[in-house]
Design a protein around this motif. Sequence first.
Motif, mmCIF file in Angstrom:
data_model
loop_
_atom_site.group_PDB
_atom_site.id
_atom_site.type_symbol
_atom_site.label_atom_id
_atom_site.label_comp_id
_atom_site.label_asym_id
_atom_site.label_seq_id
_atom_site.Cartn_x
_atom_site.Cartn_y
_atom_site.Cartn_z
ATOM 1 N N ILE A 73 25.150 57.987 33.219
ATOM 2 C CA ILE A 73 25.712 57.643 31.631
ATOM 3 C C ILE A 73 25.601 59.119 31.158
ATOM 4 N N ASP A 74 26.498 59.909 31.068
ATOM 5 C CA ASP A 74 26.736 60.561 29.791
ATOM 6 C C ASP A 74 26.361 61.654 30.092
ATOM 7 N N VAL A 75 26.475 62.281 31.566
ATOM 8 C CA VAL A 75 25.957 63.155 32.260
ATOM 9 C C VAL A 75 26.827 64.768 32.399
ATOM 10 N N GLN A 76 27.111 64.783 30.779
ATOM 11 C CA GLN A 76 28.418 65.689 30.412
ATOM 12 C C GLN A 76 27.892 67.296 30.720
ATOM 13 N N VAL A 77 28.647 68.113 30.346
ATOM 14 C CA VAL A 77 28.135 69.409 30.162
ATOM 15 C C VAL A 77 27.724 69.897 28.496
ATOM 16 N N ILE A 78 28.150 69.093 27.700
ATOM 17 C CA ILE A 78 27.374 69.267 26.296
ATOM 18 C C ILE A 78 26.408 68.640 26.617
ATOM 19 N N MET A 79 26.203 67.916 26.541
ATOM 20 C CA MET A 79 23.991 67.790 27.103
ATOM 21 C C MET A 79 23.349 68.765 27.129
ATOM 22 N N PHE A 80 24.096 69.692 28.183
ATOM 23 C CA PHE A 80 23.156 71.196 28.652
ATOM 24 C C PHE A 80 23.446 72.009 28.069
ATOM 25 N N THR A 81 24.501 72.249 27.074
ATOM 26 C CA THR A 81 24.570 73.541 26.359
ATOM 27 C C THR A 81 25.249 73.437 24.821
ATOM 28 N N PHE A 82 24.370 72.208 23.894
ATOM 29 C CA PHE A 82 24.382 72.063 22.921
ATOM 30 C C PHE A 82 23.732 73.099 22.004
ATOM 31 N N LEU A 120 21.316 47.184 38.070
ATOM 32 C CA LEU A 120 21.677 48.180 38.088
ATOM 33 C C LEU A 120 20.869 48.994 37.635
ATOM 34 N N ILE A 121 20.788 50.225 38.725
ATOM 35 C CA ILE A 121 19.746 51.768 38.493
ATOM 36 C C ILE A 121 20.716 52.319 37.479
ATOM 37 N N ILE A 122 19.637 52.353 36.414
ATOM 38 C CA ILE A 122 20.048 53.209 35.175
ATOM 39 C C ILE A 122 20.148 55.104 35.084
ATOM 40 N N VAL A 123 20.455 55.643 35.315
ATOM 41 C CA VAL A 123 20.107 57.110 34.521
ATOM 42 C C VAL A 123 21.440 58.097 33.124
ATOM 43 N N GLY A 124 20.977 58.784 33.399
ATOM 44 C CA GLY A 124 21.431 59.747 31.853
ATOM 45 C C GLY A 124 21.185 60.186 30.741
ATOM 46 N N MET A 125 22.073 60.288 29.531
ATOM 47 C CA MET A 125 21.478 60.834 28.312
ATOM 48 C C MET A 125 22.260 59.681 27.260
ATOM 49 N N GLN A 126 21.770 59.699 26.129
ATOM 50 C CA GLN A 126 21.029 60.185 25.038
ATOM 51 C C GLN A 126 19.459 59.231 25.791
ATOM 52 N N THR A 127 18.283 58.880 25.402
ATOM 53 C CA THR A 127 17.657 58.190 25.802
ATOM 54 C C THR A 127 17.858 57.573 24.381
ATOM 55 N N ASP A 128 17.369 57.677 24.022
ATOM 56 C CA ASP A 128 17.165 57.414 22.674
ATOM 57 C C ASP A 128 19.365 56.123 21.576
ATOM 58 N N PHE A 129 19.694 56.659 22.367
ATOM 59 C CA PHE A 129 21.275 56.229 22.116
ATOM 60 C C PHE A 129 21.719 55.826 23.321
ATOM 61 N N CYS A 130 22.961 55.884 24.047
ATOM 62 C CA CYS A 130 23.874 55.760 24.944
ATOM 63 C C CYS A 130 22.931 54.363 25.971
ATOM 64 N N VAL A 131 21.981 55.053 26.285
ATOM 65 C CA VAL A 131 20.377 54.815 27.628
ATOM 66 C C VAL A 131 19.921 53.251 27.032
ATOM 67 N N ASP A 132 19.687 53.287 25.879
ATOM 68 C CA ASP A 132 18.877 52.857 24.798
ATOM 69 C C ASP A 132 19.799 51.224 24.916
ATOM 70 N N THR A 133 20.843 51.343 24.279
ATOM 71 C CA THR A 133 21.524 50.485 24.001
ATOM 72 C C THR A 133 22.466 50.018 25.527
ATOM 73 N N THR A 134 22.638 50.958 26.627
ATOM 74 C CA THR A 134 23.558 50.044 27.485
ATOM 75 C C THR A 134 22.660 49.317 28.198
ATOM 76 N N HIS A 138 16.427 59.801 32.847
ATOM 77 C CA HIS A 138 17.636 60.533 31.454
ATOM 78 C C HIS A 138 16.439 60.976 30.402
ATOM 79 N N SER A 139 17.093 61.567 29.464
ATOM 80 C CA SER A 139 16.711 62.714 28.803
ATOM 81 C C SER A 139 17.247 62.617 26.940
ATOM 82 N N THR A 140 16.859 63.237 26.350
ATOM 83 C CA THR A 140 17.141 63.964 24.789
ATOM 84 C C THR A 140 16.607 65.009 24.130
ATOM 85 N N PHE A 141 17.285 65.016 23.218
ATOM 86 C CA PHE A 141 16.386 65.867 22.612
ATOM 87 C C PHE A 141 15.546 65.690 21.149
ATOM 88 N N ASP A 142 14.910 66.755 21.002
ATOM 89 C CA ASP A 142 14.197 67.158 19.642
ATOM 90 C C ASP A 142 14.795 66.193 18.462
#
Length: 175
Positions: free
Chosen positions: A10-19, A106-120, A138-142
């Motif tokens: 889920i959402d492992v996109q470039v922006i997550m690493f360049t935010f 489903l084996i679930i990984v991705g971004m962001q923990t508190d949004f798309c990973v949780d909801t999915t 999975h991960s997120t931001f402070d």
Amino acid sequence: MKNKSALLIIDVQVIMFTFDGGSLYNGGKVLQNIHELLTKARYSKIPVFFVQHTETPNLIEGKEGWPIHPRIKPLENEMVIQKSTCDSFYKTDLHEKLQEQGIESLIIVGMQTDFCVDTTCRRAFSLGYNNKLIADGHSTFDTKVLKAEQIIEHHNSVLGGRFAHLKAANEINFN
């Protein structure tokens, strides 16, 4: 019928690493874990589904941060589902595509923990999937309220055992 699994990224996109707003917690390690799972899934011929967030100001096709991270670039035969909300199933054909392949787990990984990973995770559970949430995949931001590490720990605790079986990346074998 044998329980058939798929890897859902889920959402492992470039922006997550360049935010600009902060660093993705443990981003390098999480990306490495996802890469290793993807490699094992491909080797074992497990279906892989990528979910790509789109339709927000920074996540429009062609914008710099929009592409899926090049380290885990989808192959031509792998499904890419575009979504515009936190729910990977809402107004997408993800459920139909999973059903067409007989996917039950489903084996679930991705971004962001508190949004798309949780909801999915929650939605997949409600749709009857047997979920495995990769605790270190999975991960997120402070935020102003909690550190990312606390958010991840909290979500692993809440989602694990209720909406998903919690597993470490190195515990997953696709054979």
